[in-house]
Design a protein around this motif. Structure first.
Motif, PDB file in Angstrom:
ATOM      1  N   LYS A  58       0.832  -1.211   0.000  1.00  8.08           N
ATOM      2  CA  LYS A  58       0.000   0.000   0.000  1.00  8.08           C
ATOM      3  C   LYS A  58       0.862   1.255   0.000  1.00  8.08           C
ATOM      4  O   LYS A  58       0.531   2.245  -0.682  1.00  8.08           O
ATOM      5  N   ARG A  59       1.979   1.220   0.740  1.00 11.12           N
ATOM      6  CA  ARG A  59       2.882   2.382   0.737  1.00 11.12           C
ATOM      7  C   ARG A  59       3.504   2.572  -0.641  1.00 11.12           C
ATOM      8  O   ARG A  59       3.657   3.714  -1.118  1.00 11.12           O
ATOM      9  N   LYS A  62       0.889   4.069  -2.949  1.00  6.38           N
ATOM     10  CA  LYS A  62       0.669   5.472  -2.601  1.00  6.38           C
ATOM     11  C   LYS A  62       1.823   6.336  -3.082  1.00  6.38           C
ATOM     12  O   LYS A  62       1.612   7.434  -3.632  1.00  6.38           O
ATOM     13  N   ASN A  65       1.560   6.992  -6.633  1.00  9.51           N
ATOM     14  CA  ASN A  65       0.412   7.852  -6.954  1.00  9.51           C
ATOM     15  C   ASN A  65      -0.424   7.274  -8.089  1.00  9.51           C
ATOM     16  O   ASN A  65      -0.761   7.954  -9.059  1.00  9.51           O
TER      17      ASN A  65
END
Length: 446
Positions: A58-59, A62, A65
């Protein structure tokens, strides 16, 4: 072509230490492979690792983007519903079982390895039933999906799918051809993109028949250079023992790292015994690497794949899977080396058997590039391994002790029928909790 707005990919074995490489591969291809949902699936025993890897995934998303939603679940059927692609990267029995695969054969003076010899047999006995269960669930829940398998032993798993199920939308992957190509490029001091190799054989038994630079055949010069420079083509999980230069030149075929188990059996056995007494078997080394990797993955400041992951023997597996999915999805028609149905590509292998071979990758799947037949000096070994694979698959599906015994003894790394039976009996008992199809005979005593 699949509808881009609903592309859903499921990774079974999502808590694997390799998953960050899979995420990285999908991120860098997002422009051509726009994934809306990526489901990471594991079992209860892997829940902690799934949580750690999932948080890193998930990081990473993120940081990149991109609008890719990461789902974590222990509910495989929930994840599979309406999937477009499913990847399998699981290890039945975990590293605990792999330690047994490696240690028990060594007691009897036989090579212990996770995909070759007795270890490869037991890896297949544990894993094939689970993969066939997944295939059955896919038939019900996502009948139009493609299964991309890089669970080992990949060749036997694909053989089992093709012979013991009706599922044909399945492709197997291995990082060995990628590693061989990169090693040849390094030996010839050119970029890997300029190298093309005609690969053909079986999983972990694949040969490079011809080598090209920019489309020009350079096999003889390349083999002479590799032999003369003693350039070893190996992997992190295989001892870097040099070939006899005269043998390499005489054979004039590019060998894969796993061929050392068959053409340098004595030396590899001694090396395994030495390592087991020192740093431990490869599985024990990997256990330490895994601890290091998962400690890194816990770091909330980490937002990318760490370099330490390349210490694992399976580096580039996940990137190969991403490339394959991208090519099927976008109907690219490029050439990749995969495990698929032979369909006449190798003359001495049955058409309905799994082979590892160069294929043209289209939206309809891989189309094998026919090579005629393998050279005589290597053909017999390949046929012997294929006989072993087919017999092992039958044993895995049926839980038949007699079939498992025959598979054990016909493997070329097992030195006698008496020793083979002893290894089989001890490994069946040691791994019985991972072998439910054998419970009938194990309950009675072997």
């Amino acid at each position: 072509m699949l509808e881009k707005e609903r592309l859903k990919i499921v990774a079974i074995g999502g808590g694997s230490s390799y998953t960050p490489e899979l995420i990285e591969g999908f991120i860098k291809r997002y422009a051509t492979l726009p994934i809306k949902e990526l489901w990471l699936v594991d079992i209860l025993e892997g829940e902690t690792k799934l949580g750690i890897v999932g948080a890193l995934a998930k990081r990473m998303v993120k940081e990149a983007n991109i609008p890719m939603k990461i789902h974590l679940t222990l509910d495989r059927k929930l994840a599979l519903k309406d999937a477009d692609f499913v990847t399998t990267q699981l290890r039945v029995g975990g590293l605990q079982a792999r330690v047994m695969d490696e240690k028990i054969p060594l007691k009897y003076g036989v090579i212990g390895q996770e995909t070759n010899g007795p270890g490869g047999l037991f890896n297949a006995l544990r894993t094939i039933p689970v993969i066939l269960d997944i295939v059955n669930e896919m038939e019900e829940l996502c009948p139009n999906a493609w299964l991309v398998n890089f669970t080992n032993p990949a060749g036997m798993i694909m053989e089992a799918i093709y012979r013991h199920s009706n599922w044909r939308r399945a492709v197997g992957l291995c990082n060995v051809p990628i590693g061989m190509t990169r090693a040849v490029a390094k030996s010839l001091e050119v970029e890997p993109e300029r190298i093309h190799i005609d690969f053909a054989g079986l999983n972990h038994m694949v040969f490079g028949l011809d080598i090209y630079i920019d489309g020009k055949r350079v096999t003889d010069n390349a083999m002479n250079a590799i032999a003369s420079n003693k350039r070893s083509i190996t992997m992190k999980n295989i001892a870097e023992l040099d070939w006899e230069p005269d043998f390499q030149k005489a054979l004039n075929i590019l060998l894969c790292p796993y061929h050392r188990y068959y053409y340098k059996t004595h030396e590899m056995l001694l090396e395994e015994i030495r390592s087991a007494k020192g740093v431990g078997t490869r599985a024990e080394v990997v256990q330490n690497l895994e601890e290091e990797l998962f400690d890194l993955y816990k770091d909330e400041n980490l937002r990318g794949k760490p370099e330490q992951l390349e210490k694992r023997g399976g580096a580039y597996y996940s990137d190969a899977a991403c490339s394959l999915i991208d090519s099927i999805y976008n109907d690219k028609g490029d050439i990749q080396t995969v495990n698929t149905l032979n369909q006449g590509a190798i003359a001495s292998i049955p058409n309905n058997s799994a082979v590892e071979i160069n294929c043209v990758i289209k939206k309809s799947g891989p189309k094998p590039i026919a090579i005629g037949d393998l050279p005589v000096p290597v053909r017999g070994l390949v046929q012997q391994i294929k006989s072993f694979e087919r017999t092992a698959c039958e044993a895995a599906v049926t839980g038949d002790y007699q079939k498992a015994l025959v598979a054990m003894i016909i493997n070329p790394l097992v030195t006698s029928d008496t020793i083979g039976k002893k290894i089989l009996d001890e490994m069946l008992e040691a791994q019985k909790k991972f072998l439910p199809r054998f419970h009938k005979i194990l309950g009675k005593g072997i």
